[in-house]
Design a protein around this motif. Structure first.
Motif, PDB file in Angstrom:
ATOM      1  N   LEU A  23       0.827  -1.214   0.000  1.00  0.00           N
ATOM      2  CA  LEU A  23       0.000   0.000   0.000  1.00  0.00           C
ATOM      3  C   LEU A  23       0.863   1.266   0.000  1.00  0.00           C
ATOM      4  CD1 LEU A  23      -2.896   1.166   0.214  1.00  0.00           C
ATOM      5  CD2 LEU A  23      -2.641   1.059   2.702  1.00  0.00           C
ATOM      6  N   ARG A  24       1.926   1.262   0.786  1.00  0.00           N
ATOM      7  CA  ARG A  24       2.799   2.444   0.846  1.00  0.00           C
ATOM      8  C   ARG A  24       3.451   2.735  -0.503  1.00  0.00           C
ATOM      9  NH1 ARG A  24       5.419   3.396   6.563  1.00  0.00           N
ATOM     10  NH2 ARG A  24       3.732   2.659   7.882  1.00  0.00           N
ATOM     11  N   PHE A  25       3.908   1.684  -1.185  1.00  0.00           N
ATOM     12  CA  PHE A  25       4.531   1.881  -2.504  1.00  0.00           C
ATOM     13  C   PHE A  25       3.480   2.332  -3.524  1.00  0.00           C
ATOM     14  CE2 PHE A  25       9.024   0.753  -2.464  1.00  0.00           C
ATOM     15  CZ  PHE A  25       9.171   0.237  -1.185  1.00  0.00           C
ATOM     16  N   GLU A  26       2.277   1.782  -3.436  1.00  0.00           N
ATOM     17  CA  GLU A  26       1.210   2.201  -4.359  1.00  0.00           C
ATOM     18  C   GLU A  26       0.812   3.651  -4.123  1.00  0.00           C
ATOM     19  OE1 GLU A  26      -1.222  -1.889  -5.444  1.00  0.00           O
ATOM     20  OE2 GLU A  26      -1.783  -0.812  -3.624  1.00  0.00           O
ATOM     21  N   ARG A  27       0.640   4.010  -2.848  1.00  0.00           N
ATOM     22  CA  ARG A  27       0.244   5.384  -2.509  1.00  0.00           C
ATOM     23  C   ARG A  27       1.289   6.394  -2.959  1.00  0.00           C
ATOM     24  NH1 ARG A  27      -1.427   5.216   3.725  1.00  0.00           N
ATOM     25  NH2 ARG A  27       0.842   5.280   3.724  1.00  0.00           N
ATOM     26  N   LYS A  28       2.572   5.987  -2.886  1.00  0.00           N
ATOM     27  CA  LYS A  28       3.664   6.865  -3.318  1.00  0.00           C
ATOM     28  C   LYS A  28       3.560   7.164  -4.812  1.00  0.00           C
ATOM     29  CE  LYS A  28       7.674   8.969  -3.004  1.00  0.00           C
ATOM     30  NZ  LYS A  28       7.733  10.312  -2.397  1.00  0.00           N
ATOM     31  N   GLY A  29       2.983   6.207  -5.549  1.00  0.00           N
ATOM     32  CA  GLY A  29       2.809   6.410  -6.990  1.00  0.00           C
ATOM     33  C   GLY A  29       3.637   5.483  -7.852  1.00  0.00           C
ATOM     34  N   PHE A  30       4.234   4.476  -7.234  1.00  0.00           N
ATOM     35  CA  PHE A  30       5.007   3.504  -8.009  1.00  0.00           C
ATOM     36  C   PHE A  30       4.090   2.431  -8.589  1.00  0.00           C
ATOM     37  CE2 PHE A  30       8.670   4.622  -4.981  1.00  0.00           C
ATOM     38  CZ  PHE A  30       9.171   5.557  -5.855  1.00  0.00           C
ATOM     39  N   THR A  31       4.576   1.784  -9.631  1.00  0.00           N
ATOM     40  CA  THR A  31       3.818   0.728 -10.301  1.00  0.00           C
ATOM     41  C   THR A  31       4.464  -0.627 -10.011  1.00  0.00           C
ATOM     42  OG1 THR A  31       3.282   2.261 -12.068  1.00  0.00           O
ATOM     43  CG2 THR A  31       2.981  -0.079 -12.550  1.00  0.00           C
ATOM     44  N   LEU A  32       3.640  -1.575  -9.576  1.00  0.00           N
ATOM     45  CA  LEU A  32       4.135  -2.928  -9.319  1.00  0.00           C
ATOM     46  C   LEU A  32       4.284  -3.659 -10.653  1.00  0.00           C
ATOM     47  CD1 LEU A  32       4.900  -5.037  -7.153  1.00  0.00           C
ATOM     48  CD2 LEU A  32       2.495  -5.710  -7.108  1.00  0.00           C
ATOM     49  N   ILE A  33       5.499  -4.138 -10.916  1.00  0.00           N
ATOM     50  CA  ILE A  33       5.801  -4.800 -12.193  1.00  0.00           C
ATOM     51  C   ILE A  33       5.774  -6.315 -12.045  1.00  0.00           C
ATOM     52  CG2 ILE A  33       7.592  -5.097 -13.974  1.00  0.00           C
ATOM     53  CD1 ILE A  33       6.291  -2.314 -13.977  1.00  0.00           C
ATOM     54  N   ASP A  34       6.227  -6.796 -10.889  1.00  0.00           N
ATOM     55  CA  ASP A  34       6.329  -8.240 -10.672  1.00  0.00           C
ATOM     56  C   ASP A  34       6.390  -8.510  -9.165  1.00  0.00           C
ATOM     57  OD1 ASP A  34       6.512 -10.856 -11.500  1.00  0.00           O
ATOM     58  OD2 ASP A  34       8.180 -10.477 -12.869  1.00  0.00           O
ATOM     59  N   ALA A  35       5.888  -9.667  -8.714  1.00  0.00           N
ATOM     60  CA  ALA A  35       5.944 -10.004  -7.290  1.00  0.00           C
ATOM     61  C   ALA A  35       5.778 -11.500  -7.096  1.00  0.00           C
ATOM     62  CB  ALA A  35       4.848  -9.272  -6.522  1.00  0.00           C
ATOM     63  N   LYS A  36       6.442 -12.042  -6.087  1.00  0.00           N
ATOM     64  CA  LYS A  36       6.239 -13.453  -5.744  1.00  0.00           C
ATOM     65  C   LYS A  36       6.679 -13.743  -4.310  1.00  0.00           C
ATOM     66  CE  LYS A  36      10.574 -14.751  -8.018  1.00  0.00           C
ATOM     67  NZ  LYS A  36      11.215 -15.540  -9.070  1.00  0.00           N
ATOM     68  N   LEU A  37       5.906 -14.640  -3.669  1.00  0.00           N
ATOM     69  CA  LEU A  37       6.290 -15.182  -2.364  1.00  0.00           C
ATOM     70  C   LEU A  37       7.209 -16.364  -2.658  1.00  0.00           C
ATOM     71  CD1 LEU A  37       5.492 -14.712   0.657  1.00  0.00           C
ATOM     72  CD2 LEU A  37       3.849 -16.558   0.353  1.00  0.00           C
ATOM     73  N   ASN A  78       9.523   7.097 -11.197  1.00  0.00           N
ATOM     74  CA  ASN A  78      10.548   8.129 -11.315  1.00  0.00           C
ATOM     75  C   ASN A  78      11.544   7.992 -10.156  1.00  0.00           C
ATOM     76  OD1 ASN A  78      11.743  10.536 -12.299  1.00  0.00           O
ATOM     77  ND2 ASN A  78      10.695  11.690 -10.703  1.00  0.00           N
ATOM     78  N   ASP A  79      12.841   7.880 -10.478  1.00  0.00           N
ATOM     79  CA  ASP A  79      13.869   7.763  -9.434  1.00  0.00           C
ATOM     80  C   ASP A  79      13.520   6.681  -8.410  1.00  0.00           C
ATOM     81  OD1 ASP A  79      16.336   9.155  -9.230  1.00  0.00           O
ATOM     82  OD2 ASP A  79      15.226  11.033  -9.351  1.00  0.00           O
ATOM     83  N   ALA A  80      13.036   5.542  -8.888  1.00  0.00           N
ATOM     84  CA  ALA A  80      12.481   4.508  -8.003  1.00  0.00           C
ATOM     85  C   ALA A  80      13.507   3.983  -6.982  1.00  0.00           C
ATOM     86  CB  ALA A  80      11.935   3.350  -8.828  1.00  0.00           C
ATOM     87  N   VAL A  81      14.779   3.892  -7.372  1.00  0.00           N
ATOM     88  CA  VAL A  81      15.790   3.355  -6.451  1.00  0.00           C
ATOM     89  C   VAL A  81      15.923   4.274  -5.238  1.00  0.00           C
ATOM     90  CG1 VAL A  81      18.254   2.856  -6.171  1.00  0.00           C
ATOM     91  CG2 VAL A  81      17.057   2.081  -8.225  1.00  0.00           C
ATOM     92  N   LYS A  82      16.180   5.542  -5.511  1.00  0.00           N
ATOM     93  CA  LYS A  82      16.419   6.507  -4.433  1.00  0.00           C
ATOM     94  C   LYS A  82      15.157   6.757  -3.599  1.00  0.00           C
ATOM     95  CE  LYS A  82      18.016  11.254  -3.947  1.00  0.00           C
ATOM     96  NZ  LYS A  82      18.210  12.472  -4.738  1.00  0.00           N
ATOM     97  N   GLN A  83      14.034   6.898  -4.269  1.00  0.00           N
ATOM     98  CA  GLN A  83      12.803   7.204  -3.530  1.00  0.00           C
ATOM     99  C   GLN A  83      12.317   6.011  -2.700  1.00  0.00           C
ATOM    100  OE1 GLN A  83      10.078  10.279  -4.797  1.00  0.00           O
ATOM    101  NE2 GLN A  83      10.541   9.766  -6.911  1.00  0.00           N
ATOM    102  N   SER A  84      12.604   4.795  -3.173  1.00  0.00           N
ATOM    103  CA  SER A  84      12.245   3.605  -2.384  1.00  0.00           C
ATOM    104  C   SER A  84      13.066   3.545  -1.111  1.00  0.00           C
ATOM    105  CB  SER A  84      12.488   2.329  -3.176  1.00  0.00           C
ATOM    106  OG  SER A  84      11.639   2.281  -4.278  1.00  0.00           O
ATOM    107  N   ARG A  85      14.353   3.889  -1.209  1.00  0.00           N
ATOM    108  CA  ARG A  85      15.208   3.888  -0.021  1.00  0.00           C
ATOM    109  C   ARG A  85      14.673   4.884   1.016  1.00  0.00           C
ATOM    110  NH1 ARG A  85      19.439   0.051   0.693  1.00  0.00           N
ATOM    111  NH2 ARG A  85      20.692   1.667   1.698  1.00  0.00           N
ATOM    112  N   ALA A  86      14.109   5.990   0.536  1.00  0.00           N
ATOM    113  CA  ALA A  86      13.522   6.973   1.460  1.00  0.00           C
ATOM    114  C   ALA A  86      12.263   6.405   2.121  1.00  0.00           C
ATOM    115  CB  ALA A  86      13.217   8.265   0.723  1.00  0.00           C
ATOM    116  N   LEU A  87      11.433   5.706   1.360  1.00  0.00           N
ATOM    117  CA  LEU A  87      10.241   5.065   1.939  1.00  0.00           C
ATOM    118  C   LEU A  87      10.640   4.023   2.990  1.00  0.00           C
ATOM    119  CD1 LEU A  87       7.800   4.087  -0.993  1.00  0.00           C
ATOM    120  CD2 LEU A  87       7.415   5.815   0.773  1.00  0.00           C
TER     121      LEU A  87
END
Ligand code: DAT
Ligand code: MG
Length: 139
Positions: A23-37, A78-87
């Protein structure tokens, strides 16, 4: 647009934090490309953290990551690496700001809930390791 590798570690999965973190990544405005448990083998954990193999905690870290399932993801934005580290917040939750994931959910560096790539080069390497494909980095 840039892609980054994000992994909810076994402690985060066990504590039922997948939904909150997604939810936090979605709210930030990022797009989920792939995921797996998935279960991470010891060999894969050693590869993932190979830059830390001289550290005294390396053995414990590899054991911890490979003991129980993780939730691996690729996020784009946008700047997903750096902004994710901030999240995510600082490595040691003691230093992580309240409002960041580690600041809100963790107290101990050895179980800090989540991993995020620290550079575009690492993101490319980690996406390739976990999802067997190249990241896309449009300029
Ligand atoms: P980050 O996960 O913020 O990129 P890192 O790459 O330096 O931090 O370390 C990888 C993981 O190793 C970190 O998320 C938790 C663990 N770790 C780091 N420092 C540690 C320490 N002093 N004691 C125990 N575990 C540690
Ligand atoms: Mg790191």
């Amino acid at each position: 647009m840039e892609q980054t590798f994000i992994m909810i570690k076994p402690d985060g999965v066990k504590r039922g934090l997948i939904g909150d973190i997604v939810l936090r990544f979605e709210r930030k405005g990022f797009t989920l490309i792939d995921a797996k448990l998935m279960l991470v083998s010891k060999e894969m954990a050693e590869k993932h953290y190979s830059d830390l193999k001289e550290k005294p905690f390396f053995g414990e870290l590899v054991e911890f990551i490979s003991a129980n399932p993780v939730f691996a993801m690729v996020w784009e934005g946008n700047d997903a690496v750096k902004q994710s580290r901030a999240l995510i917040g600082a490595t040691n939750p003691v230093d992580a700001e309240i409002g960041s994931i580690r600041g809100d959910f963790a107290t101990d560096v050895a179980s800090n809930i989540i991993h995020g790539s620290d550079s575009i080069v690492s993101a490319d390497r980690e996406i390739n390791l976990f999802f067997r494909r190249k990241a896309s980095f449009a300029s």
